[in-house]
Design an enzyme around this catalytic site. Sequence first.
Site, PDB file in Angstrom:
ATOM      1  N   LYS A   1       0.839  -1.205   0.000  1.00 30.85           N
ATOM      2  CA  LYS A   1       0.000   0.000   0.000  1.00 30.85           C
ATOM      3  C   LYS A   1       0.876   1.258   0.000  1.00 30.85           C
ATOM      4  O   LYS A   1       2.074   1.191   0.318  1.00 30.85           O
ATOM      5  CB  LYS A   1      -0.892  -0.007   1.250  1.00 30.85           C
TER       6      LYS A   1
ATOM      7  N   ARG B   1     -10.514  -0.036  15.011  1.00 27.53           N
ATOM      8  CA  ARG B   1     -10.392   0.790  13.803  1.00 27.53           C
ATOM      9  C   ARG B   1     -11.313   0.147  12.774  1.00 27.53           C
ATOM     10  O   ARG B   1     -12.514   0.053  13.020  1.00 27.53           O
ATOM     11  CB  ARG B   1      -8.911   0.851  13.383  1.00 27.53           C
TER      12      ARG B   1
ATOM     13  N   TYR C   1      14.505  30.501   7.533  1.00 25.93           N
ATOM     14  CA  TYR C   1      13.337  31.249   8.025  1.00 25.93           C
ATOM     15  C   TYR C   1      13.308  31.324   9.547  1.00 25.93           C
ATOM     16  O   TYR C   1      13.520  30.326  10.234  1.00 25.93           O
ATOM     17  CB  TYR C   1      12.046  30.587   7.561  1.00 25.93           C
TER      18      TYR C   1
ATOM     19  N   MET D   1      10.334  24.603   2.347  1.00 20.39           N
ATOM     20  CA  MET D   1       9.590  23.738   1.432  1.00 20.39           C
ATOM     21  C   MET D   1      10.515  22.927   0.522  1.00 20.39           C
ATOM     22  O   MET D   1      10.264  21.756   0.253  1.00 20.39           O
ATOM     23  CB  MET D   1       8.642  24.583   0.576  1.00 20.39           C
TER      24      MET D   1
HETATM   25  C1  PLP Z   1      -0.419  -1.636   6.887  1.00 21.29           C
HETATM   26  C2  PLP Z   1      -1.052  -2.906   7.230  1.00 21.29           C
HETATM   27  C3  PLP Z   1      -0.292  -4.071   7.387  1.00 21.29           C
HETATM   28  C4  PLP Z   1       1.218  -4.076   7.420  1.00 21.29           C
HETATM   29  O1  PLP Z   1       1.638  -3.552   8.650  1.00 21.29           O
HETATM   30  P1  PLP Z   1       3.201  -3.419   9.013  1.00 21.29           P
HETATM   31  O2  PLP Z   1       3.218  -2.985  10.424  1.00 21.29           O
HETATM   32  O3  PLP Z   1       3.747  -2.395   8.069  1.00 21.29           O
HETATM   33  O4  PLP Z   1       3.781  -4.756   8.799  1.00 21.29           O
HETATM   34  C5  PLP Z   1      -0.966  -5.272   7.573  1.00 21.29           C
HETATM   35  N1  PLP Z   1      -2.305  -5.299   7.615  1.00 21.29           N
HETATM   36  C6  PLP Z   1      -3.067  -4.194   7.497  1.00 21.29           C
HETATM   37  C7  PLP Z   1      -4.538  -4.294   7.576  1.00 21.29           C
HETATM   38  C8  PLP Z   1      -2.476  -2.958   7.303  1.00 21.29           C
HETATM   39  O5  PLP Z   1      -3.225  -1.865   7.205  1.00 21.29           O
END
Ligand code: PLP
Length: 391
Positions: A41, A139, A273, A321
């Site tokens: 992802k 969650r 800055y 930036m």
């Molecule tokens: C991001 C994620 C993972 C991987 O988690 P890591 O801690 O990066 O290994 C696995 N399952 C779900 C549902 C996630 O959102």
Amino acid sequence: MPPPSAEAFRVRAEIDLGAVRSNVRALRARAPGAALMAVVKADAYGHGLLPCARAARQAGAAWLGTATPEEALALRAAGDRGPVLCWLWTPGGPWREAVEAGVDVAASGRWALDEAVAGARAAGRTARVQLKVDTGLGRNGCPPADWPDLVAAARAAESEGTVRVTGVWSHFACADEPGHPSIAAQLDAFREALSVAGRAGLDPEVRHLANSPATLTLPESHFDLVRPGVSVYGLSPSPEVGSAAELGLRPAMTLRASLAQVKRVPGGHGVSYGHTYTTPGETTLALVPAGYADGIPRHASGTGPVLVAGKPRTVAGRVAMDQFVVDLGGDTAEAGDEAVLFGPGDRGEPTAEDWARAVGSIGYEIVTRIGARVPRVYAGEDPAGETQGEA
Ligand SMILES: *Cc1c(COP(=O)(O)O)cnc(C)c1O
């Protein structure tokens, strides 16, 4: 890792695909009884979706996992034909497209299951659905109280042929804190959810719960499939779990810049800055042409570590930036010299974990937020190409 080419560049992220492959093999060795889903992802945690997905498959990742359906469809568009799961859906998402593409879709509640069924009807094809239960993360996931109803509805959809329940799964809250009491509680809740599903007649192909820290520390959480993300890219999920080196992981990303300017300034000169840094005496300032638009945290102002012309330094004054400044003290350097913000750490450069510590974040965020303006340059592409399971 040597720079892949001698081309001039402002800043770039060098991605060692050999490290990705070796991390996948190391993770498979930690979970020998389970298949592995490499989580890709968020553009493979900033490392580049397609090259990393290919490398993970080559090293034996049977599955790929994404958050959004768009990420999963991008894998299919690039020719990946293996098992893929995507889990972050909102109403009206591309259910039909995902079903047509043979992507496994997650459902955490009735609305999602109903949209998957509608997608299956529109596609004229059975939807591969993985039911997600909330075992305590609080969650995403179906609350245990609603689980029997979701399971029964999924079983009914199986009977009419619109759905095949391919997976039952959940996600940990605190696996990066080994021994945390929620871990055992989540394992119990997961086993209970599995038995509810089994009694309702579901027979999923894969049951899975383990993220990186659980893959590395908790064999009883491996079930049929482990689902590591950050460790695929060579970062430790947390200091409590161990350092990357202790875990047999190699960070895959090196973030490198070319100095844009080096100049002498007198003592008492304000820098960047807000003049939050003032030169303590006559000195040399080096300009690193990367800033928060490139994903360098502004919280690194005055604290971020960086190797400049071979020596460890700290960001002087504010990160802007597009650029930040480093005080070289009595040393000299030239425009074009190298600044290494982070890498594996074995050539004196800081690591992403060092940046995380400096800015009060986690390595995940440091690598994932490297911006779209930073080119990814790949090294260690496997010449054999297509083979899986080269371990
Ligand atoms: C991001 C994620 C993972 C991987 O988690 P890591 O801690 O990066 O290994 C696995 N399952 C779900 C549902 C996630 O959102």
